[in-house]
Design an enzyme around this catalytic site. Sequence first.
Site, short mmCIF file in Angstrom:
data_model
loop_
_atom_site.label_atom_id
_atom_site.label_comp_id
_atom_site.label_asym_id
_atom_site.label_seq_id
_atom_site.Cartn_x
_atom_site.Cartn_y
_atom_site.Cartn_z
N ALA A 157 39.19 40.91 74.35
CA ALA A 157 40.50 41.24 73.77
C ALA A 157 41.56 40.24 74.22
CB ALA A 157 40.89 42.66 74.12
N GLY A 158 41.19 38.97 74.29
CA GLY A 158 42.14 37.91 74.62
C GLY A 158 42.76 37.35 73.34
N GLY A 159 43.31 36.15 73.45
CA GLY A 159 43.96 35.52 72.30
C GLY A 159 43.01 35.27 71.14
N GLY A 201 29.93 28.55 68.83
CA GLY A 201 31.28 28.29 68.33
C GLY A 201 31.58 26.85 67.97
N LYS A 219 50.67 27.94 72.01
CA LYS A 219 50.38 28.46 70.67
C LYS A 219 51.33 29.57 70.21
CE LYS A 219 45.45 27.35 70.51
NZ LYS A 219 44.11 27.80 70.13
N LYS A 228 44.06 46.44 76.54
CA LYS A 228 44.23 45.21 75.74
C LYS A 228 43.53 45.34 74.39
CE LYS A 228 43.85 41.22 78.04
NZ LYS A 228 43.19 40.36 79.06
N ASP A 268 42.36 27.83 63.71
CA ASP A 268 41.24 28.37 64.52
C ASP A 268 40.53 29.42 63.68
OD1 ASP A 268 41.80 26.90 66.83
OD2 ASP A 268 43.22 28.40 67.56
P1 ATR Z 1 41.13 33.68 75.11
O1 ATR Z 1 42.61 33.58 74.92
O2 ATR Z 1 40.40 32.36 75.09
O3 ATR Z 1 40.49 34.69 74.21
P2 ATR Z 1 41.60 35.24 77.51
O4 ATR Z 1 42.89 35.70 76.94
O5 ATR Z 1 41.60 34.69 78.91
O6 ATR Z 1 40.90 34.15 76.63
O7 ATR Z 1 40.56 36.47 77.42
C1 ATR Z 1 39.37 36.46 78.10
C2 ATR Z 1 38.52 37.67 77.67
O8 ATR Z 1 37.31 37.64 78.45
C3 ATR Z 1 39.16 39.01 77.96
O9 ATR Z 1 38.75 39.93 76.97
C4 ATR Z 1 38.56 39.39 79.31
O10 ATR Z 1 38.51 40.77 79.58
P3 ATR Z 1 39.79 41.52 80.26
O11 ATR Z 1 40.79 41.67 79.18
O12 ATR Z 1 39.25 42.81 80.75
O13 ATR Z 1 40.26 40.61 81.38
C5 ATR Z 1 37.15 38.88 79.12
N1 ATR Z 1 36.48 38.68 80.38
C6 ATR Z 1 36.67 37.68 81.28
N2 ATR Z 1 35.84 37.82 82.33
C7 ATR Z 1 35.10 38.96 82.10
C8 ATR Z 1 34.04 39.64 82.80
N3 ATR Z 1 33.58 39.17 83.96
N4 ATR Z 1 33.51 40.74 82.23
C9 ATR Z 1 33.96 41.21 81.05
N5 ATR Z 1 34.95 40.61 80.33
C10 ATR Z 1 35.51 39.51 80.85
#
Ligand code: ATR
Length: 290
Positions: free
Chosen positions: A132-134, A250, A71, A160, A107
């Site tokens: 705070a992911g994508g 979603g 992406k 992040k 999206d």
């Molecule tokens: P996407 O791109 O689909 O949004 P991603 O970039 O893998 O997915 O982001 C996953 C999100 O889930 C992140 O905000 C991650 O938190 P961190 O930035 O601290 O890694 C969050 N996440 C995943 N597992 C978690 C957990 N066990 N507790 C809290 N947050 C979690």
Amino acid sequence: MDINGTTRVCGLIGNPVAHSISPVIHNRLAGLRGDNFVYATFKVEAGNVAAAVKGAYALDILGLNVTVPHKQAVIDELVDIDELAAAIGAVNTLVRTEGGFKGYNTDILGLDRELSDVGISLEDKCVVIIGAGGAARAIAFLCAGKKASELYIMNRTLEKAQNIADAVNEYAKKDIAKAAGISECGSFDKKDYIVIQTTSVGLHPHDDETAVTADEFYENAAAGVDIIYNPYETMFMKLMKKHGKPAYNGLKMLLYQGVAAYELWNDCKISSDMADIIYEDMKKELGISE
Ligand code: ATR
């Protein structure tokens, strides 16, 4: 489906693509509308994105969807890009134009349409994004674009969340976004905020988990959206409802990102009746029961 010499082709590039629901959305829409159109999936390895996009254009392909992990990389291969998609830095839909493809982020158009479907307006609202992911990054830009008055990005990794807040504030040209640690949600002192849950916590088979556990946080919220759709009702949604707040999953976001792409490719408007039919097909395909 009658494929012939004038059938237009669209498809999905990414890796993996085999389990994508997108072929169901697009081929069913084409069938319902009687469009001479077919949608297929194309597995593309990381080093081959430029070749895939060039090849697709040379083959007169009408448009492409793009999924992980391409992406961001696909942006370098476009002749034009939608302003919001450029700000987000992620493109999931390519539309054929003169000389190459233009990129969009449907999206985010999908979430926008889901919110208006369920009667949630972000204008002048306080919004909390969990994660705070994508996906969170894209949603944060939508909130700014839709004139949310305040935006809190709560994440396990504060840095992040801060990166997204900084990027959104620069885009909005004012300080609407703030970063916070997810552990602070229990002492969050706002009221009537909209919560958008974007973490992977609670995704099947971890149905009983949620990134936010504090009762006070749910009690003070106005409504919640989880971008997860499997399970159909996540723990986050259950806790929202336990506190008497409406909560949505979603699946409509997924439906409408497809609908928005189909509309861009075929220069048409999909009615809500037609979208409802596709929604039921998606549930069947994904084995989801309410
Ligand atoms: P996407 O791109 O689909 O949004 P991603 O970039 O893998 O997915 O982001 C996953 C999100 O889930 C992140 O905000 C991650 O938190 P961190 O930035 O601290 O890694 C969050 N996440 C995943 N597992 C978690 C957990 N066990 N507790 C809290 N947050 C979690």
